[in-house]
Design an enzyme around this catalytic site. Structure first.
Site: not given
Ligand code: UFG
Length: 322
Positions: A56, A145, A149, A172-173, A194, A211, A290
């Site tokens: 893009i 990020y 957005k 959301f997630n 996660l 975690i 986070d």
């Molecule tokens: N986490 C861990 N261990 C891991 C991976 C993640 O503890 O190995 C935790 C993170 O610290 C966080 C939670 O799990 O507390 C969720 O983390 P994710 O990386 O799965 O997702 P995020 O909440 O960081 O972000 C996701 C998307 C974003 C979006 C967001 C919106 O990647 O694009 O959700 O809620 F903006």
């Protein structure tokens, strides 16, 4: 009636391919553009979509796509999505997420395309002042990020001057997979989310799950998130297309599941689903950027799109982990 043509940017990424799949099933003509940087070519069962490998950021090639195709609506999912990475590579995120969206808007202006559905994120809110979060609550992103957005959203709203009507979804997630076509999250790079990280531990690709953080302002001190199943999320885009055609009106919607779980609760539920223990540790170290808790108020999308998620966390986990 003539088929409507939908351009899906990032249409082979996790979100994009699930939306593309649903559009094809619902008889739309779909053009997918994707740079394959974080995705793979894919044959859908219907197999009748046009794929164009472009970035893009390449305005000339983008221009050719619009010159050669009459597009009714754009679903713009292309972008960089990792919170942690965005803190380490801010310019890459500004480039792809902001400049990329400028290019899409430029094309919409030039070729007079009226409708846009945009993949935004709960990350625009930062650390919310109240829970559940409403669309008009304070937006104060705490990572690059989320900032990209939020800039995108503002550019899109200002582009109404060109006659562009948009639906901005704050995801959301997102998790789970479309089981019928096995459309799961399959990035080229490292797994950082996660659910995929839990899966790597289960499949012995990672020794243990870490975690991140044990002193968040939540009941068990680990972060809380709102996990929506990808099938539900994709379906909301169908509703949005109909809404735009029918009402020609711009909207912003939180797209969440109506439920929230802490990281620790997710691990416990995952153990139940796989009927086995998961090797994990809770580390003191937080991951940069986070927020403590993200949980959507979904009244707006319920009222205007009549959207109600059908799948729950057990569906998400079962699909993810099996
Ligand atoms: N986490 C861990 N261990 C891991 C991976 C993640 O503890 O190995 C935790 C993170 O610290 C966080 C939670 O799990 O507390 C969720 O983390 P994710 O990386 O799965 O997702 P995020 O909440 O960081 O972000 C996701 C998307 C974003 C979006 C967001 C919106 O990647 O694009 O959700 O809620 F903006």
């Amino acid at each position: 009636m003539e088929k409507k043509t939908i351009l899906v940017t990032g249409g082979l990424g996790y979100i994009g391919k699930n939306i593309t799949n649903l559009l094809l099933k619902n008889n739309f003509k779909v053009i997918v553009i994707d740079n394959l940087e974080n995705s793979f070519k894919h044959k859908f069962k219907e197999n009748n979509y046009d794929f164009i490998k472009i970035d893009i950021l390449d305005l000339n090639k983008l221009n050719n796509v619009f010159q050669e195709n009459k597009i009714d609506i754009i679903i713009h999912t292309a972008g960089m999505t990792k919170v942690n990475e965005s803190e380490k590579k801010p310019l890459k995120y500004f480039d792809v997420n902001v400049s990329g969206t400028i290019n899409i808007l430029k094309m919409m202006e030039k070729f007079k395309i009226k409708f846009l559905i945009f993949s935004s994120s709960a990350a625009v809110y930062g650390n919310p002042k109240r829970i559940p979060i409403k669309e008009d609550d304070l937006k104060n992103p705490i990572n690059v990020y989320g900032l990209t957005k939020l800039i995108d959203e503002k550019m899109i709203i200002k582009s109404e001057i060109y006659g562009i009507k948009s639906i901005i979804f704050r995801y959301f997630n997102v998790a789970g997979k479309n089981t019928e076509n096995n459309l799961f999250y399959n990035p080229r790079g490292d797994v950082t989310h996660l659910f995929p990280s839990i899966k790597e531990v289960i499949n012995n690709k990672k020794e243990k799950l870490i975690i991140y953080g044990n002193n968040y302002n939540t009941k068990d001190k680990t972060c809380i998130r709102d996990y929506i199943h990808i099938d539900d999320l994709a379906y909301a885009h169908l509703l949005a297309i109909n809404y735009l055609f029918k009402y020609q009106k711009s909207e912003i919607f939180n797209l969440g599941s109506k439920n929230k779980y802490s990281n620790l609760e997710i691990v416990k539920l995952a153990e139940k689903v796989i009927k086995n223990k998961i090797n994990y540790v809770i580390s003191e170290n937080k991951r940069k950027g986070d927020p403590d808790i993200l949980f959507a108020n979904t009244k707006n999308i319920e009222k205007k799109l009549k959207f109600y998620p059908k799948k729950n966390i057990i569906n998400v986990l079962t699909d993810e982990l099996n």
